[in-house]
Design a protein around this motif. Sequence first.
Motif, mmCIF file in Angstrom:
data_model
loop_
_atom_site.group_PDB
_atom_site.id
_atom_site.type_symbol
_atom_site.label_atom_id
_atom_site.label_comp_id
_atom_site.label_asym_id
_atom_site.label_seq_id
_atom_site.Cartn_x
_atom_site.Cartn_y
_atom_site.Cartn_z
ATOM 1 N N GLN A 38 0.852 -1.187 0.000
ATOM 2 C CA GLN A 38 0.000 0.000 0.000
ATOM 3 C C GLN A 38 0.885 1.233 0.000
ATOM 4 O O GLN A 38 1.609 1.498 0.979
ATOM 5 C CB GLN A 38 -0.928 0.006 1.208
ATOM 6 C CG GLN A 38 -1.963 1.098 1.172
ATOM 7 C CD GLN A 38 -3.071 0.862 2.170
ATOM 8 O OE1 GLN A 38 -2.945 0.085 3.118
ATOM 9 N NE2 GLN A 38 -4.201 1.524 1.964
ATOM 10 N N LEU A 40 1.347 5.405 -0.210
ATOM 11 C CA LEU A 40 0.658 6.513 0.436
ATOM 12 C C LEU A 40 -0.473 7.026 -0.439
ATOM 13 O O LEU A 40 -0.271 7.357 -1.612
ATOM 14 C CB LEU A 40 1.658 7.633 0.717
ATOM 15 C CG LEU A 40 1.231 8.690 1.721
ATOM 16 C CD1 LEU A 40 1.002 8.056 3.090
ATOM 17 C CD2 LEU A 40 2.285 9.779 1.824
ATOM 18 N N GLY A 41 -1.683 7.046 0.102
ATOM 19 C CA GLY A 41 -2.834 7.562 -0.616
ATOM 20 C C GLY A 41 -3.441 6.617 -1.632
ATOM 21 O O GLY A 41 -4.335 7.002 -2.382
ATOM 22 N N LYS A 42 -2.972 5.381 -1.651
ATOM 23 C CA LYS A 42 -3.481 4.418 -2.621
ATOM 24 C C LYS A 42 -4.089 3.213 -1.925
ATOM 25 O O LYS A 42 -3.902 2.991 -0.735
ATOM 26 C CB LYS A 42 -2.357 3.979 -3.561
ATOM 27 C CG LYS A 42 -1.821 5.102 -4.438
ATOM 28 C CD LYS A 42 -0.879 4.571 -5.488
ATOM 29 C CE LYS A 42 -0.418 5.675 -6.434
ATOM 30 N NZ LYS A 42 0.492 5.161 -7.490
ATOM 31 N N GLU A 43 -4.807 2.426 -2.712
ATOM 32 C CA GLU A 43 -5.408 1.205 -2.201
ATOM 33 C C GLU A 43 -4.339 0.129 -2.010
ATOM 34 O O GLU A 43 -3.294 0.142 -2.668
ATOM 35 C CB GLU A 43 -6.453 0.689 -3.198
ATOM 36 C CG GLU A 43 -7.626 1.621 -3.436
ATOM 37 C CD GLU A 43 -8.559 1.634 -2.251
ATOM 38 O OE1 GLU A 43 -9.039 2.728 -1.891
ATOM 39 O OE2 GLU A 43 -8.818 0.561 -1.678
ATOM 40 N N ARG A 44 -4.641 -0.798 -1.139
ATOM 41 C CA ARG A 44 -3.752 -1.940 -0.954
ATOM 42 C C ARG A 44 -3.853 -2.831 -2.192
ATOM 43 O O ARG A 44 -4.958 -3.159 -2.635
ATOM 44 C CB ARG A 44 -4.134 -2.708 0.306
ATOM 45 C CG ARG A 44 -3.116 -3.736 0.742
ATOM 46 C CD ARG A 44 -3.430 -4.283 2.119
ATOM 47 N NE ARG A 44 -3.323 -3.246 3.162
ATOM 48 C CZ ARG A 44 -3.338 -3.514 4.458
ATOM 49 N NH1 ARG A 44 -3.436 -4.774 4.882
ATOM 50 N NH2 ARG A 44 -3.264 -2.528 5.340
#
Length: 121
Positions: A38, A40-44
Amino acid sequence: VQLQASGGGLVQAGGSLRLSCSASGRAFVTYVMGWFRQALGKEREFVAAITWNSVSRYADSVKGRFTLSRDNAKNTVYLEMNSLKPEDTAVYYCTAREGGIYYSSVDYKSWGQGTQVTVSS
């Protein structure tokens, strides 16, 4: 199953790192083991997973650069990451599930604590 991840760090682009994930609890050998990451600021997102008999699957973004292996005697999986790119920077999470390989994080119930991988350009 309890999972403990290790091996993250800071590396320059083109470098290598190896992540490890040790499992305790119920029979490790029956579990599919996997890694998600994951940023920063994104989906896993799915990175790789491996079955009890070492059949592995990889995300297209890491195919040919990352290798996932397991040592059932040591209850441990290893993610060898080569030719690292800045876009590989993320927190990497070890995970496990019974049954087959799935590509969504919602299908996994057991998670390790995460280990930071940072690739500088």
